[in-house]
Design a protein around this motif. Structure first.
Motif, PDB file in Angstrom:
ATOM      1  N   GLY A 183       6.828 -10.349  -4.412  1.00  0.00           N
ATOM      2  CA  GLY A 183       6.118  -9.109  -4.123  1.00  0.00           C
ATOM      3  C   GLY A 183       6.233  -8.720  -2.662  1.00  0.00           C
ATOM      4  O   GLY A 183       6.424  -7.546  -2.330  1.00  0.00           O
ATOM      5  N   VAL A 184       6.132  -9.707  -1.781  1.00  0.00           N
ATOM      6  CA  VAL A 184       6.300  -9.448  -0.347  1.00  0.00           C
ATOM      7  C   VAL A 184       7.690  -8.885  -0.080  1.00  0.00           C
ATOM      8  O   VAL A 184       7.845  -7.926   0.682  1.00  0.00           O
ATOM      9  CB  VAL A 184       6.047 -10.727   0.483  1.00  0.00           C
ATOM     10  N   ALA A 185       8.698  -9.463  -0.713  1.00  0.00           N
ATOM     11  CA  ALA A 185      10.069  -8.987  -0.513  1.00  0.00           C
ATOM     12  C   ALA A 185      10.201  -7.514  -0.909  1.00  0.00           C
ATOM     13  O   ALA A 185      10.862  -6.737  -0.212  1.00  0.00           O
ATOM     14  CB  ALA A 185      11.051  -9.851  -1.310  1.00  0.00           C
ATOM     15  N   SER A 186       9.552  -7.131  -2.002  1.00  0.00           N
ATOM     16  CA  SER A 186       9.627  -5.722  -2.408  1.00  0.00           C
ATOM     17  C   SER A 186       8.901  -4.828  -1.403  1.00  0.00           C
ATOM     18  O   SER A 186       9.381  -3.734  -1.082  1.00  0.00           O
ATOM     19  CB  SER A 186       9.089  -5.523  -3.824  1.00  0.00           C
ATOM     20  N   PHE A 187       7.768  -5.287  -0.903  1.00  0.00           N
ATOM     21  CA  PHE A 187       7.067  -4.518   0.137  1.00  0.00           C
ATOM     22  C   PHE A 187       7.958  -4.359   1.365  1.00  0.00           C
ATOM     23  O   PHE A 187       8.058  -3.265   1.932  1.00  0.00           O
ATOM     24  CB  PHE A 187       5.772  -5.224   0.557  1.00  0.00           C
ATOM     25  N   LEU A 188       8.575  -5.442   1.800  1.00  0.00           N
ATOM     26  CA  LEU A 188       9.415  -5.389   2.994  1.00  0.00           C
ATOM     27  C   LEU A 188      10.576  -4.424   2.804  1.00  0.00           C
ATOM     28  O   LEU A 188      10.952  -3.703   3.732  1.00  0.00           O
ATOM     29  CB  LEU A 188       9.919  -6.790   3.364  1.00  0.00           C
ATOM     30  N   TRP A 189      11.138  -4.406   1.610  1.00  0.00           N
ATOM     31  CA  TRP A 189      12.245  -3.492   1.310  1.00  0.00           C
ATOM     32  C   TRP A 189      11.787  -2.035   1.433  1.00  0.00           C
ATOM     33  O   TRP A 189      12.465  -1.209   2.045  1.00  0.00           O
ATOM     34  CB  TRP A 189      12.767  -3.762  -0.101  1.00  0.00           C
ATOM     35  N   VAL A 190      10.631  -1.731   0.854  1.00  0.00           N
ATOM     36  CA  VAL A 190      10.113  -0.363   0.906  1.00  0.00           C
ATOM     37  C   VAL A 190       9.752   0.032   2.339  1.00  0.00           C
ATOM     38  O   VAL A 190      10.035   1.153   2.776  1.00  0.00           O
ATOM     39  CB  VAL A 190       8.904  -0.202  -0.047  1.00  0.00           C
ATOM     40  N   ILE A 191       9.157  -0.898   3.081  1.00  0.00           N
ATOM     41  CA  ILE A 191       8.802  -0.613   4.480  1.00  0.00           C
ATOM     42  C   ILE A 191      10.067  -0.333   5.291  1.00  0.00           C
ATOM     43  O   ILE A 191      10.105   0.615   6.088  1.00  0.00           O
ATOM     44  CB  ILE A 191       8.007  -1.786   5.096  1.00  0.00           C
ATOM     45  N   ALA A 192      11.097  -1.128   5.078  1.00  0.00           N
ATOM     46  CA  ALA A 192      12.369  -0.898   5.783  1.00  0.00           C
ATOM     47  C   ALA A 192      12.916   0.477   5.433  1.00  0.00           C
ATOM     48  O   ALA A 192      13.443   1.188   6.289  1.00  0.00           O
ATOM     49  CB  ALA A 192      13.381  -1.996   5.435  1.00  0.00           C
ATOM     50  N   GLY A 193      12.768   0.877   4.163  1.00  0.00           N
ATOM     51  CA  GLY A 193      13.205   2.209   3.752  1.00  0.00           C
ATOM     52  C   GLY A 193      12.401   3.313   4.417  1.00  0.00           C
ATOM     53  O   GLY A 193      12.937   4.372   4.747  1.00  0.00           O
ATOM     54  N   GLY A 238      12.849   1.758  -9.012  1.00  0.00           N
ATOM     55  CA  GLY A 238      11.502   2.223  -9.332  1.00  0.00           C
ATOM     56  C   GLY A 238      10.617   1.173  -9.981  1.00  0.00           C
ATOM     57  O   GLY A 238       9.450   1.036  -9.640  1.00  0.00           O
ATOM     58  N   TRP A 239      11.174   0.422 -10.928  1.00  0.00           N
ATOM     59  CA  TRP A 239      10.363  -0.587 -11.606  1.00  0.00           C
ATOM     60  C   TRP A 239       9.947  -1.703 -10.641  1.00  0.00           C
ATOM     61  O   TRP A 239       8.879  -2.287 -10.801  1.00  0.00           O
ATOM     62  CB  TRP A 239      11.087  -1.150 -12.825  1.00  0.00           C
ATOM     63  N   LEU A 240      10.765  -1.967  -9.618  1.00  0.00           N
ATOM     64  CA  LEU A 240      10.397  -2.983  -8.633  1.00  0.00           C
ATOM     65  C   LEU A 240       9.317  -2.483  -7.680  1.00  0.00           C
ATOM     66  O   LEU A 240       8.515  -3.275  -7.180  1.00  0.00           O
ATOM     67  CB  LEU A 240      11.627  -3.418  -7.834  1.00  0.00           C
ATOM     68  N   GLU A 241       9.288  -1.174  -7.445  1.00  0.00           N
ATOM     69  CA  GLU A 241       8.238  -0.616  -6.597  1.00  0.00           C
ATOM     70  C   GLU A 241       6.871  -0.769  -7.245  1.00  0.00           C
ATOM     71  O   GLU A 241       5.863  -0.857  -6.549  1.00  0.00           O
ATOM     72  CB  GLU A 241       8.506   0.862  -6.294  1.00  0.00           C
ATOM     73  N   VAL A 242       6.828  -0.823  -8.560  1.00  0.00           N
ATOM     74  CA  VAL A 242       5.573  -1.012  -9.285  1.00  0.00           C
ATOM     75  C   VAL A 242       5.294  -2.503  -9.483  1.00  0.00           C
ATOM     76  O   VAL A 242       4.180  -2.975  -9.244  1.00  0.00           O
ATOM     77  CB  VAL A 242       5.628  -0.296 -10.652  1.00  0.00           C
ATOM     78  N   THR A 243       6.299  -3.243  -9.885  1.00  0.00           N
ATOM     79  CA  THR A 243       6.127  -4.659 -10.192  1.00  0.00           C
ATOM     80  C   THR A 243       5.878  -5.498  -8.952  1.00  0.00           C
ATOM     81  O   THR A 243       5.051  -6.408  -8.974  1.00  0.00           O
ATOM     82  CB  THR A 243       7.390  -5.194 -10.924  1.00  0.00           C
ATOM     83  N   GLY A 244       6.583  -5.206  -7.860  1.00  0.00           N
ATOM     84  CA  GLY A 244       6.469  -6.005  -6.648  1.00  0.00           C
ATOM     85  C   GLY A 244       5.057  -6.116  -6.108  1.00  0.00           C
ATOM     86  O   GLY A 244       4.544  -7.232  -5.916  1.00  0.00           O
ATOM     87  N   PRO A 245       4.377  -4.992  -5.870  1.00  0.00           N
ATOM     88  CA  PRO A 245       3.006  -5.090  -5.376  1.00  0.00           C
ATOM     89  C   PRO A 245       2.081  -5.845  -6.336  1.00  0.00           C
ATOM     90  O   PRO A 245       1.192  -6.580  -5.908  1.00  0.00           O
ATOM     91  CB  PRO A 245       2.572  -3.633  -5.221  1.00  0.00           C
ATOM     92  N   ALA A 246       2.302  -5.662  -7.639  1.00  0.00           N
ATOM     93  CA  ALA A 246       1.487  -6.384  -8.615  1.00  0.00           C
ATOM     94  C   ALA A 246       1.726  -7.891  -8.516  1.00  0.00           C
ATOM     95  O   ALA A 246       0.781  -8.685  -8.580  1.00  0.00           O
ATOM     96  CB  ALA A 246       1.783  -5.882 -10.027  1.00  0.00           C
ATOM     97  N   LEU A 247       2.988  -8.283  -8.343  1.00  0.00           N
ATOM     98  CA  LEU A 247       3.296  -9.711  -8.197  1.00  0.00           C
ATOM     99  C   LEU A 247       2.653 -10.288  -6.950  1.00  0.00           C
ATOM    100  O   LEU A 247       2.129 -11.399  -6.968  1.00  0.00           O
ATOM    101  CB  LEU A 247       4.816  -9.925  -8.143  1.00  0.00           C
ATOM    102  N   PHE A 248       2.706  -9.528  -5.857  1.00  0.00           N
ATOM    103  CA  PHE A 248       2.085  -9.982  -4.620  1.00  0.00           C
ATOM    104  C   PHE A 248       0.590 -10.228  -4.825  1.00  0.00           C
ATOM    105  O   PHE A 248       0.064 -11.301  -4.522  1.00  0.00           O
ATOM    106  CB  PHE A 248       2.306  -8.947  -3.510  1.00  0.00           C
ATOM    107  N   GLY A 249      -0.111  -9.227  -5.350  1.00  0.00           N
ATOM    108  CA  GLY A 249      -1.550  -9.349  -5.547  1.00  0.00           C
ATOM    109  C   GLY A 249      -1.910 -10.454  -6.515  1.00  0.00           C
ATOM    110  O   GLY A 249      -2.807 -11.263  -6.248  1.00  0.00           O
TER     111      GLY A 249
END
Length: 171
Positions: free
Chosen positions: A77-87, A98-109
């Motif tokens: 989940g952190v990795a997906s956040f970092l990817w979006v922040i870099a973007g 798109g599915w990772l933008e939804v799944t990633g934060p859920a995995l982190f939490g």
């Protein structure tokens, strides 16, 4: 683990405050508060990934398999956040699926909540710690403008991790 447990939510708080300041003019993006906030967000999320790995090692051995899965979920989940922040910081950065933008934060939490829950079940943090983490995390989902409140709530949830432990480290 103690500094990480404090610094990760403090950087999230810095992001929330910078985001709030960035919105004063009615427009978010493309300014110093946006950039400073996103750098703080990036650092904070990287520290949350480190914290997840550190927490895994504090879970009793008999629950280490679940803790490992939770830490892997949190780090993914952190990795997906970092990817979006870099973007957000670099416009030409390839977008996350798109599915990772939804799944990633859920995995982190879910990963961090599980780790805190395992530590609460073992008596290593109070029960209110995972509950406050959940409240803070959910408040971000309700409204992004609640980020400063959410970060402060998550900071309080992490305080028991920052205090010296009277228990020996698990084997």
């Amino acid at each position: 683990m103690r500094p990480t447990a404090l610094l990760a939510p403090l950087f999230l708080l810095a992001y929330g405050i910078a985001r709030w300041i960035d919105g004063w003019d009615g427009d978010r993006h493309n300014g110093p508060a946006w950039d400073i906030g996103h750098v703080a967000f990036f650092i904070g999320m990287a520290l949350f990934g480190l914290l997840a790995v550190q927490l895994r090692g504090s879970v009793p051995v008999r629950r280490r398999g679940v803790a490992t899965a939770a830490a892997v979920a949190a780090v993914a989940g952190v990795a997906s956040f970092l990817w979006v922040i870099a973007g957000d910081l670099y416009g030409d950065f390839p977008p996350l699926a798109g599915w990772l933008e939804v799944t990633g934060p859920a995995l982190f939490g879910l990963g961090l909540l599980t780790l805190l829950g395992l530590l609460a079940a073992a008596g290593r943090v109070p029960l209110w710690s995972p509950l406050l983490f959940l409240a803070g995390y959910v408040s971000i989902s309700v409204r992004l403008d609640l980020l400063p409140f959410a970060a402060a709530t998550i900071l309080v949830a992490c305080l028991p991790l920052a205090l010296p432990s009277r228990e020996p480290a698990p084997v």
